[in-house]
Design an enzyme around this catalytic site. Structure first.
Site, PDB file in Angstrom:
ATOM      1  N   ASP A 210       0.828  -1.201   0.000  1.00 38.26           N
ATOM      2  CA  ASP A 210       0.000   0.000   0.000  1.00 38.26           C
ATOM      3  C   ASP A 210       0.868   1.260   0.000  1.00 38.26           C
ATOM      4  OD1 ASP A 210      -2.787   0.981   0.365  1.00 38.26           O
ATOM      5  OD2 ASP A 210      -1.972   1.836   2.205  1.00 38.26           O
ATOM      6  N   GLU A 269       1.816  -0.660  -4.965  1.00 39.92           N
ATOM      7  CA  GLU A 269       0.859   0.388  -5.344  1.00 39.92           C
ATOM      8  C   GLU A 269       1.655   1.682  -5.387  1.00 39.92           C
ATOM      9  OE1 GLU A 269      -3.092   2.822  -3.928  1.00 39.92           O
ATOM     10  OE2 GLU A 269      -1.456   2.392  -2.566  1.00 39.92           O
TER      11      GLU A 269
HETATM   12  C1  NOJ Z   1      -4.370   2.888  -0.968  1.00 39.82           C
HETATM   13  C2  NOJ Z   1      -5.501   1.943  -0.742  1.00 39.82           C
HETATM   14  O1  NOJ Z   1      -5.757   1.254  -1.933  1.00 39.82           O
HETATM   15  C3  NOJ Z   1      -6.661   2.767  -0.271  1.00 39.82           C
HETATM   16  O2  NOJ Z   1      -7.853   2.042  -0.246  1.00 39.82           O
HETATM   17  C4  NOJ Z   1      -6.330   3.352   1.067  1.00 39.82           C
HETATM   18  O3  NOJ Z   1      -7.366   4.221   1.460  1.00 39.82           O
HETATM   19  C5  NOJ Z   1      -5.027   4.147   1.017  1.00 39.82           C
HETATM   20  N1  NOJ Z   1      -3.998   3.473   0.295  1.00 39.82           N
HETATM   21  C6  NOJ Z   1      -4.508   4.427   2.403  1.00 39.82           C
HETATM   22  O4  NOJ Z   1      -4.049   3.250   3.003  1.00 39.82           O
END
Ligand code: NOJ
Length: 532
Positions: A210, A269
């Site tokens: 993440d 991500e």
């Molecule tokens: C990316 C995640 O995909 C999202 O759902 C989340 O709110 C944020 N990061 C914060 O962790």
């Protein structure tokens, strides 16, 4: 792009894998509390096997106060009781493996929950203490420290700083219940390497990371002065996005996974502006793969799609990494709706599916896209749970619209999402009766049937998955490319019927996203696969 055919037979699985994203709250509910859970996922593994994906990525299922639907973790080594137990996670893994499915878990290293024991201890400890040094606590500005340390804003709206009871401020690039960790602290580094081992030892096949571009912050913490967007891709020199220091973290992690047998994978991500920036995360000693948001963000026109595809492949192949192709996830408007909604959006989504699954590399399928689910745009404000909705007084934070629980069967909500007639945590539209798995299973023209056929062909055709592609010359809104030795994908991105290129004249049609014209032309918003 070279022109050698296919991938070597012993290439790691993740170079070609189709990975299905499970958003656990909304996938399948075993106990009727309206929220999906791990036993629910277990019960549906055969569905995923039959769909034909290679792996699942499960969004966070750790203990969490759910301020951000589980992306606020209070214990990285356990399972949230709403979702089940650690024994359920182990059973899920065993059963998935028995069906030949790999399992990727979600790791949230940028921030913890404010209810994590570390943050509780930090609040109980004085400024300057080792407990506070795990997070980003700073004194405020102004005569009484009443002004936040700088002008950074939260991704979810409002200031990125919240004041603790004793007057110090802590940084949170997301919700105030998601305090940012200080990744210059060796204790943080060691803790996450230990968390990696905890899950690797249980047998998981990889991690989705993440906010992988967010861990490092400029120690000077300069003001942004309103110049730099927060949520979107980063620009060079940004004080908290895509800083060089993050790469050292991933080199350390890679050393951890490399010591394990099997091909364990990291998928980042990483929101950055260019595929070149992305490629830096995928150098040989860092992450293996990353989501391709350039492709997700490309408009539905031939030029944008082709540019996104070329730029991605060029940048990633320079570091030896495979591309991954993704159209939807739990943070973005579902692509049926993004592509125009209704019939048009549906046809474009079907065409996009065949394009995506024919491109070289891996691909992601977000739960429900195989059913052609649209975004739910009319959820009542009082039911919305996206923290950004509350923090922006309803101006932003509409991510619940892509998180509505899956319709499995029956004629009325909950559509088999859970047992009995108890309703799910977000209401399902009544017209999803036409989109249930049960309905689509019997319909060869359904979106589900298209995904199954495409995934089956993808497994059978040696050209698909990892490897190379070469464009075939086309005009206007037609895209066509070859995967050697004998496969061509043609996409009519435009609105009018168009003849396929000469290259497929003697070829055999393998699959099309919608029926072709009797003379072989592709209707608007249609893709076709040919053996040549
Ligand atoms: C990316 C995640 O995909 C999202 O759902 C989340 O709110 C944020 N990061 C914060 O962790």
């Amino acid at each position: 792009m070279g022109d050698e055919p296919g991938q070597p037979v012993d290439a790691p699985w993740w170079r070609s894998a189709v990975i299905y994203q499970i958003y656990p709250r909304s996938f399948a509910d075993s106990d009727g509390d309206g929220i999906g859970d791990l036993p629910g996922i277990r019960a549906r593994l055969p569905y995923l096997r039959e769909l034909g994906v290679d792996a699942v990525w499960i969004s966070p299922f750790y203990p969490s106060p759910m301020a951000d639907a589980g992306y606020d973790v209070s214990d990285y080594r356990d399972v949230e009781p709403i979702f089940g137990t650690l024994a359920d996670a182990d059973a899920l893994l065993t059963e998935a493996h028995a069906l030949g499915l790999k399992v990727i878990v979600d790791l949230v290293p940028n921030h913890t929950s404010d209810e994590h024991e570390w943050f509780r201890a930090a609040l109980d400890a004085p400024p300057g203490s080792p407990e506070r040094a795990r997070y980003m606590f700073r004194d405020g500005r102004g005569e009484h420290g009443e002004i936040p340390p700088n002008d950074w804003i939260s991704n979810f709206g409002g200031a990125a700083w919240t004041r603790a009871a004793d007057g110090q401020w802590y940084l949170h690039l997301f919700d105030s219940k998601q305090p940012d960790l200080d990744w210059t602290n060796p204790e943080v580094v060691a803790e996450f390497e230990s968390i990696l081992r905890f899950w690797l030892d249980r047998g998981i096949d990889g991690f989705r990371i993440d906010v992988a571009h967010g861990l490092a912050k400029d120690p000077e913490m300069p003001d942004l002065e309103g110049n730099w967007a927060t949520g979107g891709p980063a620009v060079e020199g940004h004080p908290h996005w895509d800083r060089d220091e993050v790469h050292e973290v991933y080199r350390g992690w890679r050393r951890v996974t490399d010591a394990y047998a099997g091909d364990r994978v990291f998928v980042g991500e990483v929101w950055v502006q260019t595929p070149e920036q992305l490629a830096r995360y995928l150098r040989g000693d860092e992450l293996h793969t990353a989501f391709n948001f350039t492709y997700l963000l490309a408009g539905w026109d031939a030029k944008s799609l082709r540019t996104a595809i070329d730029d991605s492949i060029d940048a990633l192949s320079a570091v030896g990494a495979p591309a991954t192709w993704v159209l939807s996830n739990h943070d973005v408007v579902r692509h049926v709706t993004r592509y125009g909604g209704g019939d048009l959006g549906n046809h474009r989504a079907r065409a996009a599916t065949l394009l995506t699954l024919a491109l070289p590399g891996g691909a992601y399928v977000y739960q429900g896209e195989e059913l052609g689910l649209p975004e739910v745009v009319d959820l009542p404000p009082e039911l919305r749970q996206d923290p950004a909705f509350g923090r922006t007084q309803g101006e932003d934070g509409f991510r619940d619209g892509c998180r509505v629980p899956i319709p499995w069967s029956g004629e009325a909500p909950p559509f088999g999402f859970g047992p009995g007639s108890g309703q799910p945590w977000l209401p399902q539209p009544a017209d999803w009766a036409a989109l249930t798995v049960e309905k689509q299973q019997g319909d060869p023209a359904s979106m589900l049937a298209l995904y199954r056929s495409a995934l089956e062909l993808r497994r059978d055709r040696p050209e698909l998955g990892d490897g190379t592609m070469s464009w075939i010359d086309t005009d206007g809104e037609l895209l066509a490319f070859r995967r050697d030795p004998g496969f061509v994908c043609v996409v009519n991105v435009g609105g009018e019927p168009a003849p396929p290129p000469d290259a497929v004249r003697d070829g055999a049609l393998l699959l099309s996203s919608d029926p072709l014209e009797p003379d072989g032309r592709l209707p608007g918003a249609t893709s076709a696969w040919y053996a040549v």
